[in-house]
Design an enzyme around this catalytic site. Structure first.
Site, PDB file in Angstrom:
ATOM      1  CG  HIS A 250      -1.685  -1.242   1.425  1.00 35.58           C
ATOM      2  ND1 HIS A 250      -2.681  -1.649   0.563  1.00 35.58           N
ATOM      3  CD2 HIS A 250      -1.580  -2.213   2.368  1.00 35.58           C
ATOM      4  CE1 HIS A 250      -3.163  -2.814   0.993  1.00 35.58           C
ATOM      5  NE2 HIS A 250      -2.512  -3.168   2.071  1.00 35.58           N
TER       6      HIS A 250
ATOM      7  CD  GLU B 209      -2.661  -3.848   5.980  1.00 35.38           C
ATOM      8  OE1 GLU B 209      -3.861  -4.151   6.071  1.00 35.38           O
ATOM      9  OE2 GLU B 209      -2.008  -4.002   4.941  1.00 35.38           O
TER      10      GLU B 209
ATOM     11  NE  ARG C  94      -5.388  -7.982  -6.653  1.00 35.26           N
ATOM     12  CZ  ARG C  94      -6.389  -7.322  -7.221  1.00 35.26           C
ATOM     13  NH1 ARG C  94      -6.382  -7.098  -8.529  1.00 35.26           N
ATOM     14  NH2 ARG C  94      -7.399  -6.881  -6.511  1.00 35.26           N
TER      15      ARG C  94
ATOM     16  CG  HIS D 195       1.024  -6.904   3.224  1.00 35.26           C
ATOM     17  ND1 HIS D 195       1.351  -5.633   2.822  1.00 35.26           N
ATOM     18  CD2 HIS D 195      -0.332  -6.966   3.186  1.00 35.26           C
ATOM     19  CE1 HIS D 195       0.241  -4.949   2.557  1.00 35.26           C
ATOM     20  NE2 HIS D 195      -0.797  -5.748   2.766  1.00 35.26           N
TER      21      HIS D 195
END
Length: 323
Positions: free
Chosen positions: A105, A122, A200, A180
């Site tokens: 991200h 996150e 992605r 990740h």
């Protein structure tokens, strides 16, 4: 006159995914007939997916409207000054029956420039993992863009990724820019900045029912990588009972772990809302005027204006989150 604020429960926003399964409905009683239920968005103000209150006088109102009405009373004065009418967190439960795509991200600067969005730092708390299940976080060796792109081109990306076998209670902190993926068989709680921006980079060469691969974002993802991040993503934390034990503290959120075997009186000393995610057992949240119960797989938001409350339980494990 505005209604007095109280602990808020929300209708879960359920998301079918190509990699989703049945644990969210079987273990957490999420209302779905799908066999590919991948995510339950517990608290969200992502446009098009705004959480709706299901309890008390504010029932049927949505979180975005409440934020605009109650401002600092809802999220805290310092948070309202910082974020305005943008709720800063997105709270989810995720069930991966299959491997998720390998992804990353953008940070705040890149996300604002490209998507007019927050970035996405996150954390994950593993609630259940099948035998042999793993998470991919970071690289297994020192990395740079040239080496990474070579492996991407040669379809040998998995050779340089770090795979960790996981169990219940394992916790990971994933900064924006860190590669990740959630592996098959993992059920987890996710706390993140309010962002739905994902780059992605590899999707295991899988295709949908019509033979189409999902879109990849390698052209823009390369600028979002932070290859110099340290190997410090595993979170060690103490599990002393009936206390808020620190797990993660970063500029975007703080998360504590609470394991209850007796009732606990609490005072909100932070100029912030509090979120409780129940990751095991059941807890009764009691204020002067209200009582609400949350069970494993449920979430509650205590507005900043709620200062004194009790957490009553003999067996609950909670994640306590604030900004």
């Amino acid at each position: 006159m505005k209604n007095k604020l109280y602990p808020l429960k929300f209708k879960p926003i359920l998301k079918d995914k190509i990699w989703g399964g049945t644990k969210l409905k079987e273990q957490f009683n999420k209302p779905s007939d799908s066999n590919q239920l991948g995510e339950s968005w517990e608290i969200s103000t992502v446009p098009g997916d705004v959480s709706e209150v299901v309890n008390g006088k504010l029932k049927s109102q949505n979180l975005q409207d409440l934020l605009e009405l109650y401002k600092g009373d809802l999220i805290g004065d310092k948070n309202y000054k910082r974020f305005g009418n943008n709720f800063p967190l997105l709270i989810k439960f995720i069930d991966a029956k299959q491997d998720l795509s390998i992804q990353l991200h953008p940070d705040d600067d890149l996300a604002k420039e490209r998507h007019n969005s927050f970035g996405k730092t996150e954390m994950w708390y593993v609630m259940q993992a099948d035998k042999g299940a793993n998470l991919i976080v970071g690289f297994n060796q020192k990395m740079d863009d040239k080496t990474y792109l070579k492996h991407l081109e040669e379809k040998t990306l998995t050779k340089i990724l770090n795979f960790d076998n996981v169990k219940t209670g394992d916790t990971y902190f994933i900064e924006a820019g860190r590669v990740h993926a959630i592996g098959a068989g993992v059920l987890l709680a996710e706390i993140q900045q309010t962002s739905d921006v994902t780059y992605r980079v590899y999707d295991w060469d899988r295709v949908d029912d019509e033979g189409n691969e999902r879109e990849l974002h390698n052209d823009i993802a390369i600028d979002a990588f932070k290859f110099d991040l340290k190997d410090d993503f595993r979170v060690d934390y103490i599990k002393e009972k009936n206390l808020s034990n620190g797990m993660v503290s970063c500029p975007f959120f703080t998360t504590n772990y609470i394991e209850l075997d007796s009732n606990l009186e609490k005072e909100n000393l932070h100029d912030s809302f509090l979120i409780y995610m129940c990751v095991d057992g059941e807890v009764e949240v009691v204020t002067e005027d209200t009582k609400e119960v949350i069970s494993k797989g449920e979430t509650i938001l205590l507005p900043a204006a709620v200062k004194d409350f009790k957490l009553n339980s003999k067996n609950a494990k909670l994640l306590e989150v604030y900004v």
